[in-house]
Design a protein around this motif. Structure first.
Motif, mmCIF file in Angstrom:
data_model
loop_
_atom_site.group_PDB
_atom_site.id
_atom_site.type_symbol
_atom_site.label_atom_id
_atom_site.label_comp_id
_atom_site.label_asym_id
_atom_site.label_seq_id
_atom_site.Cartn_x
_atom_site.Cartn_y
_atom_site.Cartn_z
ATOM 1 N N LYS A 1 36.499 29.957 36.724
ATOM 2 C CA LYS A 1 37.069 29.672 35.404
ATOM 3 C C LYS A 1 36.327 28.529 34.712
ATOM 4 O O LYS A 1 36.147 28.536 33.489
ATOM 5 N N GLY B 1 38.434 30.503 42.619
ATOM 6 C CA GLY B 1 38.863 31.057 41.344
ATOM 7 C C GLY B 1 38.775 30.019 40.238
ATOM 8 O O GLY B 1 38.362 30.316 39.104
ATOM 9 N N THR B 2 39.150 28.775 40.554
ATOM 10 C CA THR B 2 39.030 27.680 39.586
ATOM 11 C C THR B 2 37.576 27.412 39.239
ATOM 12 O O THR B 2 37.235 27.150 38.079
ATOM 13 N N ARG C 1 32.486 39.884 45.020
ATOM 14 C CA ARG C 1 33.511 40.921 44.968
ATOM 15 C C ARG C 1 32.970 42.054 44.106
ATOM 16 O O ARG C 1 32.426 41.826 43.021
ATOM 17 N N GLU D 1 39.742 33.972 45.324
ATOM 18 C CA GLU D 1 40.902 33.155 45.642
ATOM 19 C C GLU D 1 40.544 31.679 45.457
ATOM 20 O O GLU D 1 39.379 31.296 45.391
ATOM 21 N N GLU D 2 41.598 30.875 45.381
ATOM 22 C CA GLU D 2 41.390 29.441 45.193
ATOM 23 C C GLU D 2 40.772 28.803 46.442
ATOM 24 O O GLU D 2 41.002 29.274 47.559
ATOM 25 N N SER E 1 37.046 35.685 36.165
ATOM 26 C CA SER E 1 37.705 34.451 36.588
ATOM 27 C C SER E 1 38.765 34.677 37.662
ATOM 28 O O SER E 1 39.179 33.730 38.334
ATOM 29 N N THR E 2 39.221 35.922 37.826
ATOM 30 C CA THR E 2 40.236 36.219 38.851
ATOM 31 C C THR E 2 39.654 36.937 40.061
ATOM 32 O O THR E 2 40.393 37.458 40.890
ATOM 33 N N ALA E 3 38.342 36.963 40.181
ATOM 34 C CA ALA E 3 37.703 37.715 41.270
ATOM 35 C C ALA E 3 37.869 37.035 42.623
ATOM 36 O O ALA E 3 37.818 37.700 43.657
ATOM 37 N N SER F 1 38.682 37.987 32.163
ATOM 38 C CA SER F 1 39.670 37.781 33.221
ATOM 39 C C SER F 1 39.221 38.421 34.523
ATOM 40 O O SER F 1 39.524 37.908 35.605
ATOM 41 N N TRP F 2 38.501 39.542 34.454
ATOM 42 C CA TRP F 2 38.037 40.207 35.675
ATOM 43 C C TRP F 2 37.025 39.342 36.425
ATOM 44 O O TRP F 2 36.843 39.494 37.629
ATOM 45 N N ASP G 1 37.074 39.557 26.980
ATOM 46 C CA ASP G 1 38.000 39.417 28.098
ATOM 47 C C ASP G 1 37.206 39.203 29.386
ATOM 48 O O ASP G 1 36.599 40.127 29.907
#
Length: 403
Positions: free
Chosen positions: A388, A384-385, A193, A380-381, A376-378, A373-374, A371
């Motif tokens: 993380k 995404g897990t 992404r 979909e499951e 670990s949230t890039a 988060s950008w 941070d």
């Protein structure tokens, strides 16, 4: 008495009222424009909206005001695949060195799709012999064959820029390619992404040399050897996993493969970004633009601020090809020889790469460090897990020059 009952029975009957002039109108016409636009925005698909345009003059006037549009590219029209030169070049590949094979891994899955992508947002151009290569959206209802390509089945094709030219209020645009640009082996996982403004803002890449799905017998497509050169039947590397990258990762081609994945993903992302310029310049109302593919391999995203930045600040194009120049980069890499996800999927040689341009202030770098988060949230499951889980492991830093 009987006559009275008959009168009462007769009077209790219900008879329809004569049609008034207002009943001659189509009840659908009484719906307000705002409600119809809400329906059209739920439809989204550009081909379905095109068919709505021919229903009535009212629909034809409302469809250009739709804010949420999805363009699904149906096919790549190309005559190059059957050319003699293509077959001769493939036969000569067998005699090339392993290094050239690695080089082809970067280019073979990219060059030809990007040649087609070069026509993606522009008008159809035909060579003297009639061959052409475009990504197109089928329109079997159109008769405008004079300005668009026509295949052997008589189906007219349009480029996305032609399809979108009559939409005046687009805010959310999603373009979906038929497949990702990167040719990878079966069983290999590679997702990316990228966020762009006038140049690359950030990119996240998730890869795995093989994927084992849960089942009665948890077997990989490649049970004997991983692409990292590690023996899958020997769990010593997994048992000794302390968060560090094993030495075999460097000696058996694991690192080289990750470099290939990274460069390939960045080339694909920068090519998509370059080719979106005409749409971005013609649609100033855009708040969000997403260019993805049906395979879910790569996603390019631009928000309103990034879109405006591109309009104000021209991008730097690569001299080698039609793509945006990638600046010097700082990269952070996480690796796990084996990563088991909560749903039972196992990623062998799981790798996560987070990329940012080197030209960042010290404050921005500190924010990135604190941070994640950008990253670990890039995805979909369940990926995404996986991201993380990987960012909790030991981090390795790399740098890459502009290209």
């Amino acid at each position: 008495m009987s006559s009275l009952r008959s009168d009462l029975t007769f009077s209790s009957r219900v008879y329809p009222e004569p049609y008034s002039s207002i009943d001659d109108d189509d009840l659908f016409d009484r719906l307000p424009d705002s409600l119809l636009l809400l329906v059209f925005n739920k439809i989204g698909d550009v081909k379905a909206l095109g068919r709505c345009c021919v229903v009535s003059r009212r629909f034809h006037s409302l469809v250009p005001q739709v804010e949420n549009v999805v363009v699904r590219v149906d096919c790549v029209i190309s005559d190059d695949d059957s050319s003699p030169s293509a077959s001769s070049s493939s036969s000569s590949d067998k005699s090339r060195t392993p290094f050239s094979a690695l080089f082809r891994l970067v280019l073979s899955g990219i060059v030809k799709p990007l040649q087609a992508l070069g026509q993606f947002l522009g008008p159809n151009r035909r060579s003297p012999n009639g061959s052409h290569s475009v990504l197109s959206v089928d329109d079997p209802d159109s008769s405008a064959a004079d300005s668009n390509s026509l295949d052997q089945s008589g189906v007219t094709h349009h480029s996305p820029t032609q399809v979108l030219k009559n939409f005046n209020e687009i805010r959310f645009l999603r373009i979906e390619l038929p497949s990702g640009e990167l040719g990878i082996d079966d069983g290999v996982l590679l997702k990316w992404r990228a966020d762009f403004g006038s140049t690359l803002d950030n990119c996240v890449i998730l890869g795995a040399s093989s994927v084992i799905h849960p089942g009665p017998t948890k077997t990989s497509l490649y049970p004997d050897t991983w692409s990292d050169g590690l023996c899958a039947t020997n769990n010593a590397a997994v048992a000794e996993d302390n968060g560090s990258i094993p030495d075999s990762f460097y000696t058996n081609g694991g690192l080289k493969l990750r470099v290939v994945w990274t460069i390939s993903s960045l080339i694909a992302a920068s090519a998509r970004h370059y080719l979106l310029q005409p749409i971005i310049s013609e649609h100033n109302t855009l708040d969000s633009l997403v260019l993805t593919d049906a395979d879910g391999q790569g996603v390019l995203h631009m928000n309103r601020d990034q879109l405006e930045e591109l309009r104000v600040k021209p991008l730097s194009a690569s001299l080698a090809s039609k793509r945006t120049l990638v600046p010097a980069l700082n990269m952070r890499l996480w690796y796990a020889p084996q990563l088991e996800l909560p749903d039972g999927v196992v990623l062998k040689g799981a790798t996560l790469v987070a990329i940012r341009p080197s030209e960042q202030s010290l404050t921005a770098k500190k924010e990135v460090s604190s941070d994640m988060s950008w990253v670990s949230t890039a995805f979909e499951e369940p990926y995404g897990t996986a991201a993380k889980m990987l960012v909790k492991r030991r981090t390795y830093s790399l740098e890459m020059n502009s290209f």
